[in-house]
Design an enzyme around this catalytic site. Structure first.
Site, PDB file in Angstrom:
ATOM      1  N   LEU A 124       3.056 -20.400  -0.800  1.00 46.87           N
ATOM      2  CA  LEU A 124       3.907 -20.534   0.383  1.00 46.87           C
ATOM      3  C   LEU A 124       3.119 -20.177   1.653  1.00 46.87           C
ATOM      4  O   LEU A 124       3.063 -20.952   2.598  1.00 46.87           O
ATOM      5  CB  LEU A 124       5.133 -19.607   0.224  1.00 46.87           C
ATOM      6  N   PRO A 127      -2.604 -19.963   6.632  1.00 44.65           N
ATOM      7  CA  PRO A 127      -3.335 -19.187   7.647  1.00 44.65           C
ATOM      8  C   PRO A 127      -2.473 -18.846   8.870  1.00 44.65           C
ATOM      9  O   PRO A 127      -2.558 -17.736   9.388  1.00 44.65           O
ATOM     10  CB  PRO A 127      -4.507 -20.111   8.014  1.00 44.65           C
ATOM     11  N   ARG A 267      -3.510  23.382 -12.471  1.00 43.27           N
ATOM     12  CA  ARG A 267      -4.308  23.859 -11.343  1.00 43.27           C
ATOM     13  C   ARG A 267      -3.758  25.191 -10.823  1.00 43.27           C
ATOM     14  O   ARG A 267      -2.568  25.302 -10.498  1.00 43.27           O
ATOM     15  CB  ARG A 267      -4.263  22.810 -10.215  1.00 43.27           C
ATOM     16  N   GLY A 338      -4.584  17.819  -3.720  1.00 47.38           N
ATOM     17  CA  GLY A 338      -5.554  18.393  -2.791  1.00 47.38           C
ATOM     18  C   GLY A 338      -6.800  17.522  -2.703  1.00 47.38           C
ATOM     19  O   GLY A 338      -6.711  16.287  -2.708  1.00 47.38           O
ATOM     20  N   GLU A 362       5.594 -10.648  -0.756  1.00 49.16           N
ATOM     21  CA  GLU A 362       6.979 -11.081  -1.053  1.00 49.16           C
ATOM     22  C   GLU A 362       7.936 -10.632   0.066  1.00 49.16           C
ATOM     23  O   GLU A 362       9.088 -10.292  -0.174  1.00 49.16           O
ATOM     24  CB  GLU A 362       7.425 -10.616  -2.440  1.00 49.16           C
TER      25      GLU A 362
END
Ligand SMILES: Cc1cc2nc3c(=O)[nH]c(=O)nc-3n(C[C@H](O)[C@H](O)[C@H](O)COP(=O)(O)OP(=O)(O)OC[C@H]3O[C@@H](n4cnc5c(N)ncnc54)[C@H](O)[C@@H]3O)c2cc1C
Length: 381
Positions: A124, A127, A267, A338, A362
């Site tokens: 569709l 440019p 962590r 982090g 879309e």
């Protein structure tokens, strides 16, 4: 339900294991190679993924929209490029044919599409024609038994692999969408050529390229619907495609949240896992709440679509909310990780780049807003 519940549960279980065991281990490899290994594509074909949305009589699994959305959520739990390998066959590449194809067109193409014997693309964008998609400039001029097709389509997903394009082209002098018709254009017609794949921000492995039509003789029998119906067909295709994309966004968000929980539980900073710091918990809570809301919106809209309701507004709202939501979830994931969130080895920065596309293709978020507002005004609330 289009599938028996036990069969559908088995499908979900198989897809979940396929994602976890076969796709996730190859995410970094696909990113580096910008290609999906052929053996994985063959496995996807064997699982029936290329024909999820295509009726059983044409060789597909014939899922309804709720089922398709639930499978798309599972597939969202890995790099979205994997889904793109068959995403155009399931969605925008095949649905014009499903919606508006003649029995002969369907019988000829859909079985090949459903088993992945051919790849289809949806053409569709041009440019000079993006969001204002009713103003396509590609022309199809009737010449006896053929239309002579000329123009350039841009950013076409899977163009380099496709053997069939659904192409929107101008056949009439009427302004806007009313002068647009849809065509099935085989790649092997004389005058069809494909540009070089574009370098993209993310979703490496899912390739896009220009498709150039130079005086291509497209048989009249390859037109989808009547002259002037192409834009309406394209919009119906996108109605469904947007819901599918929204479901993928939910899956990626759920994956990111699970990754955050795992990382934050391991962590340690200030003598305890970072998951025990309330400011980390606040980010997790926001992400979880938004992902749940998007999941509910997607599945409720899918159920309404299956029941025959007009879901243009709801599908646009689902795509708008889910694509913006997963952007926020990905951003928080980088924060929770982090420094590691910024480093490629952990995969979070890759998903952060991958999900950016969902707010653009879309229909951009701004276009979804316009659709939601238009439909809301039309419906009176
Ligand atoms: C990776 C990728 C894959 C794609 N795959 C396909 C494909 O398979 N097939 C296909 O046909 N296309 C495809 N596209 C194209 C995609 O659908 C378009 O890029 C998208 O619709 C936006 O069009 P555009 O890029 O021309 O942006 P533009 O339309 O130029 O928009 C630029 C900006 O202006 C805003 N804007 C435009 N109009 C308005 C308005 N009226 N009000 C407010 N803001 C507005 C937009 O929201 C955006 O922020 C793909 C694109 C990408 C990047």
């Amino acid at each position: 339900m289009a599938l028996e519940p036990e069969l559908f549960d088995a499908l979900i279980d198989t897809v979940r294991r396929f994602v976890a065991e076969r796709l996730r281990p190859l995410e970094a490899e696909v990113e580096a190679a910008d290609a999906i290994p052929e053996h994985l594509v063959e496995e996807m074909k064997a699982l029936g993924l290329f024909g999820l949305s295509i009726a059983e009589e044409h060789g597909g699994l014939g899922l309804d929209m709720v089922e398709e959305a639930r499978v798309a959520i599972e597939l969202g739990r890995t790099t979205p490029a994997f889904r793109s390998a068959f995403g155009t066959n399931v969605g925008i590449g095949s649905q014009g044919l499903v919606i508006a194809g003649t029995p002969e067109q369907k019988a000829h193409w859909l079985p090949k599409i459903a088993r992945g014997a051919i790849i289809t693309s949806f053409a569709l964008t041009e440019p000079d024609v993006g969001s204002d998609s009713g103003s396509v400039k590609t022309r199809a001029v009737r010449d006896g038994d053929v239309y002579r097709l000329s123009g350039t389509k841009r950013y076409i997903t899977n163009a380099d692999k496709a053997q069939l394009f659904t192409v929107m082209a101008r056949t009439g002098e009427e302004a806007g969408g009313r002068g647009v018709s849809a065509f099935l254009v085989p790649r092997d017609l004389p005058g069809v050529s494909i540009g070089a794949p574009e370098q993209k921000m993310g979703q490496k492995g899912a390739r896009v390229a220009d498709v150039i039509f130079d005086d291509v003789p497209v048989p009249v029998a390859n037109r989808l619907g009547d002259e002037g119906e192409g834009f309406r067909i394209a919009m119906q295709v996108l109605d469904r495609g947007r819901l599918h994309i929204a479901a993928v966004c939910v899956g990626v968000a759920e994956r990111l949240i699970a990754d955050c929980v795992a990382y934050a539980s391991e962590r340690r900073q200030f003598g305890k896992p970072i998951a025990e710091h309330q400011l980390i918990q606040a980010m997790l809570a926001d992400s979880k709440t938004e992902a749940l809301a998007a999941r509910a919106l997607v599945l409720e809209t899918a159920a309404a679509k299956d029941a025959g309701a007009n879901t243009t507004m709801e599908a646009a709202a689902a795509k708008y909310f889910a694509s913006e939501m997963v952007g926020r979830v990905a951003d928080r994931a980088v924060q929770i990780f982090g420094g590691a969130g910024y480093i490629a080895d952990y995969g979070i920065e890759r998903l952060y780049r991958d999900v950016r596309l969902f707010r653009i293709y879309e229909g951009t978020s701004q276009i979804q807003q316009l659709i939601i507002a238009r439909e809301t005004l039309k419906r009176g609330g």
